[in-house]
Design an enzyme around this catalytic site. Sequence first.
Site, PDB file in Angstrom:
ATOM      1  N   ASP A   1      33.115  36.815  40.837  1.00 40.91           N
ATOM      2  CA  ASP A   1      34.321  37.626  40.900  1.00 40.91           C
ATOM      3  C   ASP A   1      35.028  37.501  39.548  1.00 40.91           C
ATOM      4  O   ASP A   1      34.860  36.502  38.849  1.00 40.91           O
ATOM      5  CB  ASP A   1      35.214  37.105  42.031  1.00 40.91           C
ATOM      6  CG  ASP A   1      36.514  37.874  42.128  1.00 40.91           C
ATOM      7  OD1 ASP A   1      36.451  39.109  42.211  1.00 40.91           O
ATOM      8  OD2 ASP A   1      37.576  37.241  42.103  1.00 40.91           O
TER       9      ASP A   1
ATOM     10  N   ASP B   1      37.372  33.149  44.249  1.00 38.30           N
ATOM     11  CA  ASP B   1      38.514  32.260  44.477  1.00 38.30           C
ATOM     12  C   ASP B   1      39.530  32.793  45.478  1.00 38.30           C
ATOM     13  O   ASP B   1      40.381  32.047  45.937  1.00 38.30           O
ATOM     14  CB  ASP B   1      39.246  31.994  43.158  1.00 38.30           C
ATOM     15  CG  ASP B   1      40.099  33.183  42.735  1.00 38.30           C
ATOM     16  OD1 ASP B   1      41.231  32.958  42.305  1.00 38.30           O
ATOM     17  OD2 ASP B   1      39.634  34.322  42.840  1.00 38.30           O
TER      18      ASP B   1
ATOM     19  N   ASP C   1      37.477  37.164  48.865  1.00 37.80           N
ATOM     20  CA  ASP C   1      36.117  36.722  48.544  1.00 37.80           C
ATOM     21  C   ASP C   1      35.450  35.987  49.699  1.00 37.80           C
ATOM     22  O   ASP C   1      34.246  35.724  49.648  1.00 37.80           O
ATOM     23  CB  ASP C   1      36.133  35.795  47.312  1.00 37.80           C
ATOM     24  CG  ASP C   1      36.601  36.521  46.059  1.00 37.80           C
ATOM     25  OD1 ASP C   1      36.309  37.719  45.938  1.00 37.80           O
ATOM     26  OD2 ASP C   1      37.262  35.893  45.225  1.00 37.80           O
TER      27      ASP C   1
END
Length: 633
Positions: free
Chosen positions: A321, A523, A527
């Site tokens: 990400d 994080d 996610d």
Amino acid sequence: MTKKLKKRLRNIILGAIIFLCALVIQHSASDINVNILLGIFLIAYFIIGFEVVKKAGKNIVNGRVMDENFLMMIATVGAFIVGDYAEAVAVMLFYQIGEWFQSYAVNKSRKSISDLMDIRPDYANVLRDGKETQVDPDEVQIGEIIVVKAGEKIPLDGIVIKGNTTVDTMALTGESVPRDLIEGEEVISGCINLTGMIEVRVTKEFGQSTVARILDLVENAGSKKAEAENFISKFAKYYTPTIVVLALLLAFLPPILIDGDYFKWIYRALSFLVISCPCALVISIPLSFFGGIGGASREGILVKGSNYLELLSKAGIVVMDKTGTLTKGSFQVKEIHPAKEASVSEEKLLELAAYSESFSNHPISKSLKEAYFHGKETAFEFDKKRIGETKEIPGYGIEAHIDGNVIYVGNSKLMERQKVSYEQIEANGTVIYVAEGKQYLGYLVIGDEIKADSRQAVEKLYKAGIREIVMLTGDRQAAAQSVAKELGIKKVFSELLPGDKVEKVEGLLKEKSEKEALVFVGDGINDAPVLARADVGIAMGGLGQDAAIEAADIVIMTDEPSKIARAMEISRKTLTIVKENIVFAIGIKVIVLILAAVGIASMWLAIFADVGVAFMAILNAMRTLRAKSVKSA
């Protein structure tokens, strides 16, 4: 050293002294009564090997016959039966010496990890009725005020409401540099308060606090076994009965078919049993994984099970990400552009955006609020009478009722969803569009900063043999490509909703080979579904989002992407040591078993082979506690 280890050592030393006395008597007094000599040897035997015989007896009663205790008992009792008293005691003595060193090694590795994770606070100083009371951390409620003095562990998560200090976060993050704390900042349990006294408003109960969650992760890490450990369990299940059958055949078939010398072949069968003990494998393999998990914990990398450590060593694709993982997630409003036809000022546009985001803790929301309140005397104090119903639209933005008007704040997809006629903007940053009903009011550009070690992390991953690194983000394509180019990431998917991220990972999982694993690093709350779907999910910044930590298999307690490559180095080093132990232990066993079967290996060599192999395998396994960098082949 534990009391149990000290007691075993005393028994070994006492038994060894009596054994040596028996040997001296045996070789110096030719007229000694055989029964007296047997009695002395038996005393030495039971002092040294009582625990082994006791365990073997209990296991037989409970139906668990085939283990190393049973093998040692029948081998040594058999030696007594054939008249080799000295050898019977010697075998048990050297076996117990080996077991003691093994237990010492295991105890040392466990102690190093328990010392490392000795972060559970014993008490909390809570303010009640104006008085400071010392209570168990479990008894403190959310919203209560606790006092943390210099030198004390911070018992619960919260926000500093009074005082400034410096805290040691090493046990949590592996970082040796202390961290400064000021009023208004979040503080996490498990850190040590180094300097000033602070008052903290508790935001989480102890059971949900950072320290409790970390301890739970470490304590339960051994419950999920790696394939190598499962292999050893299955191997031992079939191996021991096979060895016993082969020993029986070796004891009775050759004398019937070859030379009739039962004594010789029974002796060889007993040596065969002693050599066959699989303790080197049974102890060293789990210890290798335990050491790897402990070594990782020391560096602020928490692994939830040895199976994840093993899978990480097979990583071929790393999906990351962007925001909060590769970038700091500490956004700042860089540009404010009211629409010409809207007749709103920059200040008004920022005000509407900040009020709409007033309830959210998202990094972008925080940046809008910080920009709006910058320079104002009343920090972060919104006029709540102006704010009506607000709701978050995941993947799009915010819908809020401000001053009775419906305000939309979010990305271009939100504008299209609400059928707002807007101007598509390409900027080096995240573009936030604002609309009132169907009227477009303008946009703000919010910039994010790339983390200092993100480029180094990407380079290390490629050097470690990672075949492909992919970046996923909900941000616009221009901003995503800019970050990817700077970091050297070639494959990027942008403007993704949480569900889109799962779809992309699903597609990558289908493309990869069966032998490699896909790792996802993220994080945020968004996610969590992707972390759960990947072969290995890594949560960055373990001091952050609870949902991401729950879903992840590995938690990196700092915000350093370079720790991802470090975790892979530790996993590969651990697996290398595991394979070394398997090959070494089985290889030596097979060679010495063959030598015993043909009469070359005596029982003395047998016990040295068994204890020596086990001890060397365990010393090798302990190297995982201080795993050094290894490069992919």
